[in-house]
Design a protein around this motif. Structure first.
Motif, PDB file in Angstrom:
ATOM      1  N   ILE A  75      34.421 -28.106 -12.781  1.00 17.81           N
ATOM      2  CA  ILE A  75      33.705 -29.003 -11.851  1.00 17.81           C
ATOM      3  C   ILE A  75      34.182 -28.778 -10.425  1.00 17.81           C
ATOM      4  O   ILE A  75      33.382 -28.676  -9.491  1.00 17.81           O
ATOM      5  CB  ILE A  75      33.890 -30.480 -12.264  1.00 17.81           C
ATOM      6  N   THR A  76      35.473 -28.665 -10.232  1.00 17.69           N
ATOM      7  CA  THR A  76      36.006 -28.502  -8.878  1.00 17.69           C
ATOM      8  C   THR A  76      35.825 -27.091  -8.338  1.00 17.69           C
ATOM      9  O   THR A  76      35.883 -26.887  -7.131  1.00 17.69           O
ATOM     10  CB  THR A  76      37.494 -28.878  -8.817  1.00 17.69           C
ATOM     11  N   ALA A  77      35.616 -26.108  -9.201  1.00 14.68           N
ATOM     12  CA  ALA A  77      35.429 -24.738  -8.725  1.00 14.68           C
ATOM     13  C   ALA A  77      34.096 -24.581  -7.997  1.00 14.68           C
ATOM     14  O   ALA A  77      33.982 -23.790  -7.071  1.00 14.68           O
ATOM     15  CB  ALA A  77      35.502 -23.757  -9.889  1.00 14.68           C
ATOM     16  N   GLY A  78      33.092 -25.338  -8.386  1.00 13.60           N
ATOM     17  CA  GLY A  78      31.788 -25.227  -7.752  1.00 13.60           C
ATOM     18  C   GLY A  78      31.662 -26.027  -6.472  1.00 13.60           C
ATOM     19  O   GLY A  78      30.763 -25.796  -5.676  1.00 13.60           O
ATOM     20  N   SER A  79      32.547 -26.970  -6.257  1.00 12.60           N
ATOM     21  CA  SER A  79      32.449 -27.804  -5.053  1.00 12.60           C
ATOM     22  C   SER A  79      33.228 -27.169  -3.917  1.00 12.60           C
ATOM     23  O   SER A  79      34.255 -26.531  -4.120  1.00 12.60           O
ATOM     24  CB  SER A  79      32.981 -29.209  -5.327  1.00 12.60           C
ATOM     25  N   SER A  80      32.709 -27.324  -2.711  1.00 10.17           N
ATOM     26  CA  SER A  80      33.410 -26.807  -1.540  1.00 10.17           C
ATOM     27  C   SER A  80      33.720 -27.972  -0.612  1.00 10.17           C
ATOM     28  O   SER A  80      32.913 -28.867  -0.411  1.00 10.17           O
ATOM     29  CB  SER A  80      32.564 -25.766  -0.811  1.00 10.17           C
ATOM     30  N   GLU A  81      34.913 -27.926  -0.057  1.00 16.44           N
ATOM     31  CA  GLU A  81      35.335 -28.976   0.859  1.00 16.44           C
ATOM     32  C   GLU A  81      35.107 -28.534   2.292  1.00 16.44           C
ATOM     33  O   GLU A  81      35.075 -27.349   2.601  1.00 16.44           O
ATOM     34  CB  GLU A  81      36.820 -29.286   0.644  1.00 16.44           C
ATOM     35  N   GLN A  82      34.977 -29.524   3.153  1.00 14.21           N
ATOM     36  CA  GLN A  82      34.827 -29.226   4.570  1.00 14.21           C
ATOM     37  C   GLN A  82      36.171 -28.745   5.096  1.00 14.21           C
ATOM     38  O   GLN A  82      37.216 -29.299   4.767  1.00 14.21           O
ATOM     39  CB  GLN A  82      34.381 -30.485   5.312  1.00 14.21           C
ATOM     40  N   GLU A  83      36.132 -27.700   5.920  1.00 16.14           N
ATOM     41  CA  GLU A  83      37.368 -27.136   6.444  1.00 16.14           C
ATOM     42  C   GLU A  83      37.979 -28.066   7.473  1.00 16.14           C
ATOM     43  O   GLU A  83      37.291 -28.669   8.287  1.00 16.14           O
ATOM     44  CB  GLU A  83      37.104 -25.788   7.106  1.00 16.14           C
ATOM     45  N   GLY A  84      39.292 -28.149   7.432  1.00 15.31           N
ATOM     46  CA  GLY A  84      40.011 -28.900   8.441  1.00 15.31           C
ATOM     47  C   GLY A  84      40.194 -28.046   9.682  1.00 15.31           C
ATOM     48  O   GLY A  84      39.873 -26.859   9.711  1.00 15.31           O
TER      49      GLY A  84
END
Length: 122
Positions: A75-84
């Motif tokens: 599940i977490t591999a497909g999600s991308s976080e906003q870069e800091g």
């Protein structure tokens, strides 16, 4: 609650139960502790002892632990976080230029002269 949060709670519960079941199992040298009162604990789970129950429960909890961790990982591999701001270091940051004084001594605008010498001649 989302599926991710439900899986995290289940993961935590399974991990704590797995730790508990591993800690309460008897080791190979548990026969030496029978004289100190540890031998009577086998009758709690029936005449066959706690070996089958504890081993089966630990195996089920370990399997659940690995399955839930694989699901959470996928599940977490497909999600991308906003870069800091510190993640993207390729872009230069505009730094304001502050004028630097070469001397630490404050300079006054008045040109007054004093009768005090700069240093004592000795």
């Amino acid at each position: 609650m989302s599926l991710y949060e439900i899986l995290l709670v289940a993961y935590l519960i399974v991990a704590l139960m797995l730790i508990g079941f591993v800690l309460i199992q008897q080791g190979k040298g548990a026969e030496a502790g029978a004289s100190f009162g540890a031998g009577g604990s086998n009758t709690v789970f029936g005449s066959s002892g706690s070996g089958n129950f504890m081993t089966r429960t630990t195996a089920i909890l370990a399997t659940l632990f690995f399955l839930i961790s694989l699901i959470i990982g996928s599940i977490t591999a497909g999600s991308s976080e906003q870069e800091g701001e510190f993640q993207n270091i390729d872009v230069p940051v505009d730094v304001p230029v502050v004028p630097v004084n070469d001397s630490d001594v404050p300079v006054s605008d008045s040109s007054e002269t004093t009768d005090v010498p700069a240093a004592d001649p000795e």
